[in-house]
Design a protein around this motif. Structure first.
Motif, mmCIF file in Angstrom:
data_model
loop_
_atom_site.group_PDB
_atom_site.id
_atom_site.type_symbol
_atom_site.label_atom_id
_atom_site.label_comp_id
_atom_site.label_asym_id
_atom_site.label_seq_id
_atom_site.Cartn_x
_atom_site.Cartn_y
_atom_site.Cartn_z
ATOM 1 N N HIS A 148 4.844 3.215 7.902
ATOM 2 C CA HIS A 148 4.291 1.869 7.718
ATOM 3 C C HIS A 148 4.563 1.017 8.962
ATOM 4 N N ASP A 153 1.464 -1.801 9.880
ATOM 5 C CA ASP A 153 0.841 -2.232 8.636
ATOM 6 C C ASP A 153 1.134 -3.682 8.283
ATOM 7 N N MET A 157 -1.990 -6.146 7.725
ATOM 8 C CA MET A 157 -2.187 -6.838 6.459
ATOM 9 C C MET A 157 -2.208 -8.349 6.653
ATOM 10 N N GLN A 161 -5.248 -10.707 5.665
ATOM 11 C CA GLN A 161 -4.997 -11.852 4.791
ATOM 12 C C GLN A 161 -5.425 -13.144 5.472
ATOM 13 N N ALA A 217 -5.897 -6.119 -1.512
ATOM 14 C CA ALA A 217 -5.265 -5.023 -2.256
ATOM 15 C C ALA A 217 -5.964 -3.698 -1.970
ATOM 16 N N SER A 220 -4.741 -2.470 1.227
ATOM 17 C CA SER A 220 -3.362 -2.016 1.045
ATOM 18 C C SER A 220 -3.322 -0.600 0.491
ATOM 19 N N ARG A 221 -4.215 -0.296 -0.425
ATOM 20 C CA ARG A 221 -4.242 1.051 -1.010
ATOM 21 C C ARG A 221 -4.606 2.103 0.038
ATOM 22 N N ARG A 223 -3.924 1.865 3.168
ATOM 23 C CA ARG A 223 -2.752 1.935 4.036
ATOM 24 C C ARG A 223 -1.695 2.882 3.472
ATOM 25 N N GLU A 224 -1.596 2.955 2.148
ATOM 26 C CA GLU A 224 -0.621 3.850 1.522
ATOM 27 C C GLU A 224 -0.948 5.312 1.794
ATOM 28 N N ALA A 262 4.240 -5.274 -1.823
ATOM 29 C CA ALA A 262 3.175 -4.444 -1.265
ATOM 30 C C ALA A 262 3.704 -3.398 -0.309
ATOM 31 N N THR A 275 -1.575 -2.842 -5.214
ATOM 32 C CA THR A 275 -1.413 -2.610 -3.781
ATOM 33 C C THR A 275 -1.216 -1.133 -3.464
ATOM 34 N N HIS A 276 -1.047 -0.299 -4.503
ATOM 35 C CA HIS A 276 -0.826 1.133 -4.316
ATOM 36 C C HIS A 276 -1.826 1.940 -5.139
#
Length: 290
Positions: A148, A153, A157, A161, A217, A220-221, A223-224, A262, A275-276
């Motif tokens: 991350h 990240d 993010m 945002q 969000a 964010s997903r 990014r995971e 997050a 977020t995941h």
């Protein structure tokens, strides 16, 4: 779900506070003194949008330490702490980033990374993670958090945002001006924004803020998935990360403070605001990796 909503509200609250300050300073009257000044409004929206996002980023690490009760490992007190620090250092060297601060916090299985800059970040793991996972699985989780940081990240993010905030501020005030103009049609006695403007912009700041949170969000997903893949690359194989995710799927992840939710290894089960991604999707993505 409550944890995800609180995370969204953190950034929204900063934007709303900045909006109240702008109202008190008479910025809205300047923007609407001789009709809506779109150029000035766009500049105002950029300052408001990115200002709130960057304030959140800059205070992320100290807030995380305080809210999660993170105990920084200044000097390892036992073999486990020494192993955690050495693992973070190994991955940080591989990833080409500065050595992050390393900490432990009390709670159920979870971990997170945060910080405004790649070379001065924080990686923290919970006591529940250490007691419920094998060392190889914990190593994979640490690799995920270092990935991350290496992927930037937190900054990415923040930029996303900031863009969303800017659109929220800009659109809410354009629509607010249109509504206010309609309600006060033919009124020549009063100048500047009226009650219709203020009510509309406040309501739309909240409503559009939640719509923007859905988009954030989603990013964010994605990014995971990248952080999972990054952990596999740092370890040289993907099975440890698959095992760690499988283990997490059978445990109850610890609740993280909204400021770092997050950035945790595991998130909520909500659809739009999560977020995941689901654990099953993350495992499938890793299995499909070559």
């Amino acid at each position: 779900m409550k944890r995800i909503v609180l995370f969204v509200l953190t950034n929204l609250a900063i934007v709303l506070v900045l909006g109240i300050v702008a109202n008190l300073l008479g910025v809205n009257r300047y923007l609407t003194a001789n009709g809506l000044n779109l150029g000035a409004l766009l500049g105002f929206a950029l300052i408001m949008g990115f200002g709130g996002a960057f304030i959140s980023l800059l205070i992320s690490k100290p807030v995380a330490k305080w809210s999660a009760g993170v105990q920084i490992i200044e000097q390892p007190r036992n073999a486990d702490e020494a192993w955690i620090v050495n693992t973070v250092r190994k991955f940080a060297d591989q990833a080409g980033i500065g050595m992050p601060e390393v900490g432990i916090f009390e709670g159920e299985p979870n971990a997170f990374a945060t910080g405004a800059f790649k070379n001065s970040a924080l990686v923290a793991v919970s006591t529940g993670l250490l007691s419920n996972m094998t060392r190889e699985e914990v190593e994979a989780v640490i690799g995920h958090e270092v990935a991350h940081i290496a992927n930037g990240d937190m900054v990415t993010m923040t930029l996303i945002q900031g863009v969303m905030n800017t659109f929220v501020v800009f659109l809410s005030r354009v629509i607010g001006y249109a509504v206010d103009s309609f309600l006060r049609k033919g009124d020549q006695e009063n100048s500047g924004p009226g009650i219709g403007y203020y009510v509309t912009t406040i309501v739309l700041d909240i409503v559009l803020g939640f719509l923007a949170a859905i988009i954030v969000a989603w990013f964010s997903r994605q990014r995971e998935f990248r952080a999972d893949a990054g952990a596999a690359q740092l370890m040289g194989r993907k099975q440890p990360m698959i095992n760690a995710l499988s283990r997490l799927g059978g445990l109850t992840p610890g609740e993280l403070p909204k400021s770092v939710a997050a950035m945790g290894i595991a998130g909520g089960i909500g659809q739009l605001f999560s977020t995941h991604p689901p654990i099953e999707e993350r495992i499938a993505a890793l299995q499909a990796m070559r």
